[in-house]
Motif scaffolding. Structure first.
Motif, mmCIF file in Angstrom:
data_model
loop_
_atom_site.group_PDB
_atom_site.id
_atom_site.type_symbol
_atom_site.label_atom_id
_atom_site.label_comp_id
_atom_site.label_asym_id
_atom_site.label_seq_id
_atom_site.Cartn_x
_atom_site.Cartn_y
_atom_site.Cartn_z
ATOM 1 N N PHE A 134 0.848 -1.195 0.000
ATOM 2 C CA PHE A 134 0.000 0.000 0.000
ATOM 3 C C PHE A 134 0.883 1.245 0.000
ATOM 4 C CE2 PHE A 134 -2.656 -3.273 1.814
ATOM 5 C CZ PHE A 134 -3.882 -3.064 1.196
ATOM 6 N N ILE A 135 0.621 2.127 -0.929
ATOM 7 C CA ILE A 135 1.425 3.338 -1.055
ATOM 8 C C ILE A 135 0.846 4.440 -0.182
ATOM 9 C CG2 ILE A 135 2.372 5.043 -2.650
ATOM 10 C CD1 ILE A 135 3.301 2.133 -3.171
ATOM 11 N N GLY A 136 1.679 4.984 0.686
ATOM 12 C CA GLY A 136 1.257 6.090 1.553
ATOM 13 C C GLY A 136 2.116 7.312 1.311
ATOM 14 N N LYS A 137 2.522 7.950 2.381
ATOM 15 C CA LYS A 137 3.198 9.241 2.242
ATOM 16 C C LYS A 137 4.714 9.192 2.409
ATOM 17 C CE LYS A 137 -0.916 11.827 3.376
ATOM 18 N NZ LYS A 137 -1.506 13.014 3.991
ATOM 19 N N LYS A 138 5.242 7.992 2.554
ATOM 20 C CA LYS A 138 6.712 7.892 2.640
ATOM 21 C C LYS A 138 7.341 8.162 1.271
ATOM 22 C CE LYS A 138 6.379 4.039 5.835
ATOM 23 N NZ LYS A 138 6.704 2.608 5.904
ATOM 24 N N GLY A 139 8.645 8.200 1.247
ATOM 25 C CA GLY A 139 9.347 8.376 -0.015
ATOM 26 C C GLY A 139 9.155 7.184 -0.930
ATOM 27 N N VAL A 140 9.268 7.451 -2.219
ATOM 28 C CA VAL A 140 9.058 6.418 -3.233
ATOM 29 C C VAL A 140 9.936 5.195 -2.981
ATOM 30 C CG1 VAL A 140 9.401 5.899 -5.690
ATOM 31 C CG2 VAL A 140 8.280 8.027 -5.004
ATOM 32 N N MET A 141 11.206 5.430 -2.611
ATOM 33 C CA MET A 141 12.131 4.304 -2.494
ATOM 34 C C MET A 141 11.757 3.341 -1.372
ATOM 35 S SD MET A 141 13.830 4.614 -5.173
ATOM 36 C CE MET A 141 14.980 3.267 -5.006
ATOM 37 N N ARG A 159 -4.417 5.256 -3.317
ATOM 38 C CA ARG A 159 -5.583 6.057 -3.643
ATOM 39 C C ARG A 159 -5.259 7.539 -3.508
ATOM 40 N NH1 ARG A 159 -9.647 4.213 1.243
ATOM 41 N NH2 ARG A 159 -8.584 5.375 2.860
ATOM 42 N N GLY A 160 -6.128 8.340 -4.136
ATOM 43 C CA GLY A 160 -5.947 9.789 -4.076
ATOM 44 C C GLY A 160 -4.624 10.214 -4.678
ATOM 45 N N ARG A 161 -3.998 11.166 -4.017
ATOM 46 C CA ARG A 161 -2.770 11.720 -4.574
ATOM 47 C C ARG A 161 -1.611 10.741 -4.581
ATOM 48 N NH1 ARG A 161 -2.795 17.368 -1.501
ATOM 49 N NH2 ARG A 161 -4.997 17.056 -1.034
ATOM 50 N N ALA A 162 -1.713 9.657 -3.827
ATOM 51 C CA ALA A 162 -0.635 8.650 -3.823
ATOM 52 C C ALA A 162 -0.619 7.830 -5.117
ATOM 53 C CB ALA A 162 -0.786 7.731 -2.619
ATOM 54 N N ILE A 163 -1.638 7.990 -5.965
ATOM 55 C CA ILE A 163 -1.697 7.222 -7.219
ATOM 56 C C ILE A 163 -0.469 7.508 -8.082
ATOM 57 C CG2 ILE A 163 -2.933 7.048 -9.419
ATOM 58 C CD1 ILE A 163 -5.551 7.271 -7.789
ATOM 59 N N SER A 164 -0.065 8.754 -8.180
ATOM 60 C CA SER A 164 1.118 9.090 -8.979
ATOM 61 C C SER A 164 2.348 8.357 -8.447
ATOM 62 C CB SER A 164 1.394 10.593 -8.946
ATOM 63 O OG SER A 164 0.237 11.313 -9.288
ATOM 64 N N VAL A 199 -12.944 8.777 -3.469
ATOM 65 C CA VAL A 199 -11.560 8.945 -3.869
ATOM 66 C C VAL A 199 -11.235 7.876 -4.917
ATOM 67 C CG1 VAL A 199 -10.627 7.478 -2.029
ATOM 68 C CG2 VAL A 199 -9.224 9.283 -2.968
ATOM 69 N N SER A 200 -10.436 8.254 -5.892
ATOM 70 C CA SER A 200 -10.005 7.291 -6.904
ATOM 71 C C SER A 200 -8.919 6.389 -6.326
ATOM 72 C CB SER A 200 -9.451 8.017 -8.128
ATOM 73 O OG SER A 200 -10.439 8.823 -8.709
ATOM 74 N N ALA A 201 -8.851 5.189 -6.867
ATOM 75 C CA ALA A 201 -7.844 4.234 -6.406
ATOM 76 C C ALA A 201 -7.258 3.497 -7.602
ATOM 77 C CB ALA A 201 -8.471 3.233 -5.434
ATOM 78 N N ILE A 202 -6.060 2.968 -7.410
ATOM 79 C CA ILE A 202 -5.410 2.194 -8.464
ATOM 80 C C ILE A 202 -4.799 0.941 -7.869
ATOM 81 C CG2 ILE A 202 -3.097 3.244 -8.305
ATOM 82 C CD1 ILE A 202 -3.135 3.394 -11.444
ATOM 83 N N GLU A 203 -4.793 -0.122 -8.656
ATOM 84 C CA GLU A 203 -4.091 -1.351 -8.301
ATOM 85 C C GLU A 203 -3.234 -1.752 -9.489
ATOM 86 O OE1 GLU A 203 -7.760 -3.549 -5.985
ATOM 87 O OE2 GLU A 203 -6.231 -4.762 -6.993
ATOM 88 N N ALA A 207 0.156 14.767 -12.243
ATOM 89 C CA ALA A 207 -1.168 14.812 -12.878
ATOM 90 C C ALA A 207 -1.772 13.422 -13.065
ATOM 91 C CB ALA A 207 -1.077 15.525 -14.226
ATOM 92 N N ILE A 208 -0.988 12.382 -12.814
ATOM 93 C CA ILE A 208 -1.498 11.015 -12.984
ATOM 94 C C ILE A 208 -2.715 10.759 -12.102
ATOM 95 C CG2 ILE A 208 -0.927 8.589 -12.513
ATOM 96 C CD1 ILE A 208 1.900 9.171 -13.591
ATOM 97 N N SER A 209 -2.657 11.217 -10.866
ATOM 98 C CA SER A 209 -3.808 11.029 -9.966
ATOM 99 C C SER A 209 -5.051 11.697 -10.542
ATOM 100 C CB SER A 209 -3.527 11.637 -8.590
ATOM 101 O OG SER A 209 -2.310 11.164 -8.077
ATOM 102 N N ARG A 210 -4.858 12.877 -11.123
ATOM 103 C CA ARG A 210 -5.987 13.604 -11.699
ATOM 104 C C ARG A 210 -6.553 12.860 -12.913
ATOM 105 N NH1 ARG A 210 -3.798 18.783 -12.303
ATOM 106 N NH2 ARG A 210 -4.023 18.869 -10.058
ATOM 107 N N ALA A 211 -5.675 12.224 -13.669
ATOM 108 C CA ALA A 211 -6.141 11.447 -14.834
ATOM 109 C C ALA A 211 -7.067 10.311 -14.393
ATOM 110 C CB ALA A 211 -4.941 10.886 -15.596
ATOM 111 N N VAL A 212 -6.717 9.665 -13.301
ATOM 112 C CA VAL A 212 -7.574 8.579 -12.788
ATOM 113 C C VAL A 212 -8.903 9.159 -12.312
ATOM 114 C CG1 VAL A 212 -7.785 6.761 -11.056
ATOM 115 C CG2 VAL A 212 -5.597 7.119 -12.203
ATOM 116 N N ASP A 213 -8.850 10.305 -11.638
ATOM 117 C CA ASP A 213 -10.094 10.977 -11.224
ATOM 118 C C ASP A 213 -10.980 11.270 -12.436
ATOM 119 O OD1 ASP A 213 -9.310 11.064 -8.555
ATOM 120 O OD2 ASP A 213 -8.575 13.120 -8.661
ATOM 121 N N VAL A 214 -10.378 11.803 -13.493
ATOM 122 C CA VAL A 214 -11.144 12.156 -14.690
ATOM 123 C C VAL A 214 -11.813 10.910 -15.275
ATOM 124 C CG1 VAL A 214 -10.952 12.981 -17.083
ATOM 125 C CG2 VAL A 214 -9.758 14.194 -15.234
ATOM 126 N N ALA A 215 -11.047 9.832 -15.417
ATOM 127 C CA ALA A 215 -11.606 8.599 -15.984
ATOM 128 C C ALA A 215 -12.753 8.073 -15.127
ATOM 129 C CB ALA A 215 -10.503 7.539 -16.099
#
Lengths: 93, 93
Positions: A8-15, A37-42, A84-88, B40-48
């Protein structure tokens, strides 16, 4: 079983998350699912790309799903932000 | 032809891009591809998600691709940020 190989992706650094995914592959997982989900999707996309480009080069993107989740409580401080949008992203060797 | 039915996600509000996608479907497109990179990737998922849940309910996610793009110039103000993740979400009726 699915939950075992999930990061699960949260607010830590990418690495931090890259390391978590790579560790799961190194421990024998054939598939690892990255959820955010949300801004962590990127950041989830960054993690998937870094893992497969730099660390686990035989890993491929097996599946990507997007969805909308209802939040039980407001997390973003915006008045109506209850969805909120989510991705898997599933990586597989 | 592919470029005609493409919406690039930038820094405007989500609904601007939702409107752009909905307009393309209303003008007869059977497929619309939503492209974004970096944050902007998170926003793209929101848009979809907003398009298919609220406006074009017969639209389905046909394909999602993630990739890494090399930036020609540094955009983020970070020293080594010459690579950026990208996403392409194709919605189809």
């Amino acid at each position: 079983m699915a939950e075992e190989n999930t990061v699960f992706i949260g607010k830590k650094g990418v690495m931090s998350y890259v390391l978590a995914v790579v560790t799961q592959f190194n421990q024998g997982a054939n598939e690892v699912t990255i959820k955010a989900r949300g801004r962590a999707i990127s950041r989830a996309v960054d993690v998937a790309e870094i893992v497969r480009n730099r660390f686990v080069q035989d890993a491929k993107v097996k599946d990507i799903k997007i969805s909308t989740e209802e939040l039980e409580k407001k997390e973003e401080g915006e008045g109506n932000a209850t969805k909120v949008s989510a991705i898997e992203i599933t990586l597989a060797k």
